[in-house]
Design an enzyme around this catalytic site. Sequence first.
Site, PDB file in Angstrom:
ATOM      1  N   THR A  19      58.260 -31.277  44.797  1.00 22.04           N
ATOM      2  CA  THR A  19      58.846 -31.468  46.121  1.00 22.04           C
ATOM      3  C   THR A  19      58.061 -30.742  47.209  1.00 22.04           C
ATOM      4  OG1 THR A  19      60.348 -29.580  45.929  1.00 22.04           O
ATOM      5  CG2 THR A  19      61.139 -31.703  45.104  1.00 22.04           C
ATOM      6  N   ASP A  20      58.304 -31.171  48.446  1.00 23.22           N
ATOM      7  CA  ASP A  20      57.717 -30.513  49.613  1.00 23.22           C
ATOM      8  C   ASP A  20      58.709 -29.473  50.145  1.00 23.22           C
ATOM      9  OD1 ASP A  20      59.671 -31.925  51.031  1.00 23.22           O
ATOM     10  OD2 ASP A  20      58.249 -33.397  51.831  1.00 23.22           O
ATOM     11  N   ALA A  21      58.404 -28.895  51.298  1.00 20.61           N
ATOM     12  CA  ALA A  21      59.254 -27.848  51.868  1.00 20.61           C
ATOM     13  C   ALA A  21      60.654 -28.356  52.201  1.00 20.61           C
ATOM     14  CB  ALA A  21      58.595 -27.270  53.120  1.00 20.61           C
ATOM     15  N   VAL A  24      62.081 -32.807  49.226  1.00 24.13           N
ATOM     16  CA  VAL A  24      61.879 -34.222  48.916  1.00 24.13           C
ATOM     17  C   VAL A  24      60.579 -34.350  48.133  1.00 24.13           C
ATOM     18  CG1 VAL A  24      61.395 -36.477  49.971  1.00 24.13           C
ATOM     19  CG2 VAL A  24      63.139 -34.979  50.963  1.00 24.13           C
TER      20      VAL A  24
END
Length: 142
Positions: A19-21, A24
């Site tokens: 995931t990203d920050a 997601v």
Amino acid sequence: MTAEARTFAHTLRIYWEDTDAGGVVFYANYLKFFERARTEWLRSLGFAQEALRAETGAIFIVSETRVRYLRPARLDDQLTVTVDVQHAGQASMTVAQVAWRGDERLAEGDIRIGCVDAQSFRPRRIPEPLLKVMDGYMGRGT
């Protein structure tokens, strides 16, 4: 052989590293998920990629991708990634892949894959045993 019979499905879980920050799945990770599913698809047909390289000198490379992102996947989601060979030639194939969360389509892609010699990276014919299995898989077998 029906379309359903020739579609391979691989299940995976989303981890923090995917995931990203914002929590997601990072868009490029879908390409990794697609790669894993194709690797497991080949394994299910009896062709582990390292053994194929060692025995025949053939490896597969991605030459083109098209990915469409429809909905986000998030931490702890369980996805099913499908593999459906759309076209198989003597030295390349095109594969349609979809990442699903249940019955929800999250991402879809068309991946073109070429077979090359592991030493020279020059195009080469897909090894005959794999071509035969793929012909049967696509419903073209004898």
